[in-house]
Design an enzyme around this catalytic site. Structure first.
Site: not given
Length: 333
Positions: A242-243, A291, A293, A272
């Protein structure tokens, strides 16, 4: 590119240096009077007079700084699912519509989650490490069928994950805003409020996998802290697609080192790219993804298609798809 109709809206495409693929589909759109491409540094000069903004720079907060020049803006479209970077007070309190790119990432993210579950159960990442050292080490693996998963977030991504894990034989429960039974994808949905009796805290105690698929909001920021991680089984794994800020990274590192939980599959992080100094790089219980996915071959073309579909709908006076409820920070439904 200017068209024959000067009364048509002007579009600004906010990018980070990489332009949308097949940009001629945008440049030559007959419903636009002009298309301006701008980086974060150029946005203040590009926005005046523009009625539409396509945020192609996926995690930028440049609009916040340039908001004073956005007086003509009517619609912001985000080439992402999460729009937390756009939910600043000026935009939230305005009449400007916000849409996202829901529908592009659900399937790929669900596949990644299943891949992480299988990797943990079959220790695929451990086998790769052993292969590199030419080590033959026999060990038993775990079954996936019959294991339990709690998916935190019951939106489209969470639902795609639930369907994928159910098909693989896991028993899936959801955690969301509204507790209920008889949900078509989750069966039972418990409250995502950690202080609610019978909610997420209790459900975590039964889960072999906790999958974070919720949007980043005031309610979810820092949700998985030391107290909530301590509610998980010591054999359980946490997966976050998600985050990053939904999980308190320092608490997660401690939980992994202390054996509070058995592992973590992480696609998102508080900062990130993940800094070189992060302990997560070297923890054997952690699987680190950059990051990615939801990013599969052709995903950027699909993002352009979603935007153009909504642009056509808007120009026809129709309700746009994926309209964000700005009070909540994500689309309803």
């Amino acid at each position: 590119m200017t068209t024959a109709d000067p009364s048509a809206p002007a579009l600004v495409v906010l990018h980070g240096g990489e332009l949308p693929p097949g940009r001629e589909r945008i440049d030559r759109h007959p419903g636009l009077s002009e298309v301006r491409y701008a980086t974060a540094e150029q946005l203040t000069e590009a926005l005046p007079g523009a009625r539409i903004l396509l945020v192609w720079d996926l995690f930028t907060e440049a609009l916040t700084a340039a908001w004073d020049t956005a007086g003509s803006l009517e619609w912001v479209h985000a080439a992402t699912t999460g729009v937390d970077n756009l939910m600043f007070p000026g935009l939230v309190e305005s009449d400007v519509a916000v849409t996202n790119s829901r529908g592009v990432f659900e399937g790929p993210i669900a596949e990644t989650v299943l891949g992480l579950v299988l990797s943990f159960a079959k220790d695929l990442h451990g086998s790769r490490d052993l292969q590199r050292s030419h080590t033959w080490k026999w060990r038993e693996s775990e079954r996936v069928q019959g294991r339990t998963a709690l998916v935190v977030g019951t939106g489209p991504i969470g639902r795609a994950i639930a369907r994928m894990l159910t098909a693989a034989g896991l028993e899936v429960t959801g955690a969301g805003r509204t507790p209920r039974t008889g949900d078509p994808d989750f069966g039972t949905v418990v409250s995502a409020d950690p202080g609610e009796p019978g909610g997420i805290g209790d459900a975590l105690g039964d889960a072999d996998y906790a999958v974070v698929a919720a949007p980043l909001t005031d309610a979810t920021r820092g949700l998985f802290d030391a107290r909530l991680l301590a509610r998980m089984k010591p054999t359980a794994r946490l997966i976050n697609v998600a985050r990053g800020p939904i999980v308190v990274e320092e608490d997660l590192v401690r939980a992994l080192r202390d054996g509070t939980i058995a592992g973590a599959g992480l696609d998102v992080f508080e900062a990130e790219p993940l800094p070189d100094s992060s302990p997560l790089w070297d923890l054997p219980q952690a699987v680190v993804l950059p990051h990615m996915s939801g990013d599969v071959v052709g995903w950027k073309d699909e993002l352009v298609r979603v935007f153009l579909d909504n642009l056509d709908r808007r120009l026809r006076g129709e309700e746009p798809r994926n309209l964000v409820d700005k009070a909540r920070g994500y689309p309803r439904g």
